[in-house]
Scaffold this active site. Sequence first.
Site: not given
Ligand code: PGA
Length: 222
Positions: A101, A150
Site C-alpha cells: 500500500h 491507487e
Molecule cells: P480511501 O482509501 O477509500 O479512504 O481513499 C483507499 C485505500 O487507501 O486503500
Amino acid sequence: MKYIIANWKAHMNPQTTEEWIETFLSSLNTDTNLSKFIHSGDRSVIVCPPYPFLLSLKKIVNNTSIYCGSQDLSQFEEGSYTGDVTAKSLSGLVSYSIIGHSERRHFYKETDEMIATKTELAAKNAIKTIVCIRGTSDQIPEKADIIAYEPVEAIGSGRNESVEDVIKMKKHLAGLNNKPFIYGGSVTPENVAEYLNAAEIDGVLVGTASLDPQSFAKIVSA
Ligand code: PGA
C-alpha cells in the site's frame, strides 16, 4: 467476478469490530438480492482489519463467502523480527493480504523488492495477494494475484479518479498480464457503480467508506 475489498487501516477496537460485523451482516441479510450476488460467485468480498481483529472476524464469516485479509505481512519468513507478522503465522487465518500500500511505501520505506519478497512468501503460504501500485513507476510482482491501482492524490481525499483515467492507466501497465485489476481511492456508495460497471475494472479497494458497515454494505450491493 468483482472484488470488493475493505481496508480498515489503523482503525477500530475489539468492540467496534464486533459492532461492525453485526451491522454489516444484518445489512446484508436484509438484502436477499445481495446474498444471491455473493453466493453466486459474482462478487468476492474481502475484509482487511488490523491483525488483532482477524480471528473474531474469521470466526463469524467462516461459512460465508466473505473472506478475511491482512493489510500487510512480514518480508521475513520466520525468526527474530519483533513486531512482525509473517505469512506463515497468517496462513489458514487469511485468504488474502494487501501488499505494498502507498502508505507502507511512504511511512515504512517499502521498496518494490520488499514487496516482491512479501508476495512470494504469501504465495508459499497459500495467501493470495492484492498488490497496490501508485502508477506505472511501481513494479508488478510476478506472483501478485490482484493489482490495485491507487493514485496517491485520490486516497482519502474525496477526489476519486475518473473511470476513463483508471482504464487509461491500465493500458500503460507492464506486467499486468491477465491479473484482476481493481481501483482504490475515495470510493463511496455514490461512485462505486461507475467502477463496477466498467468491464475493464475488476473491483474496488475501499478505505474510509469501509469503516461504516452500512456504507460498506451499500458498496457491496451497488
Ligand atoms: P480511501 O482509501 O477509500 O479512504 O481513499 C483507499 C485505500 O487507501 O486503500
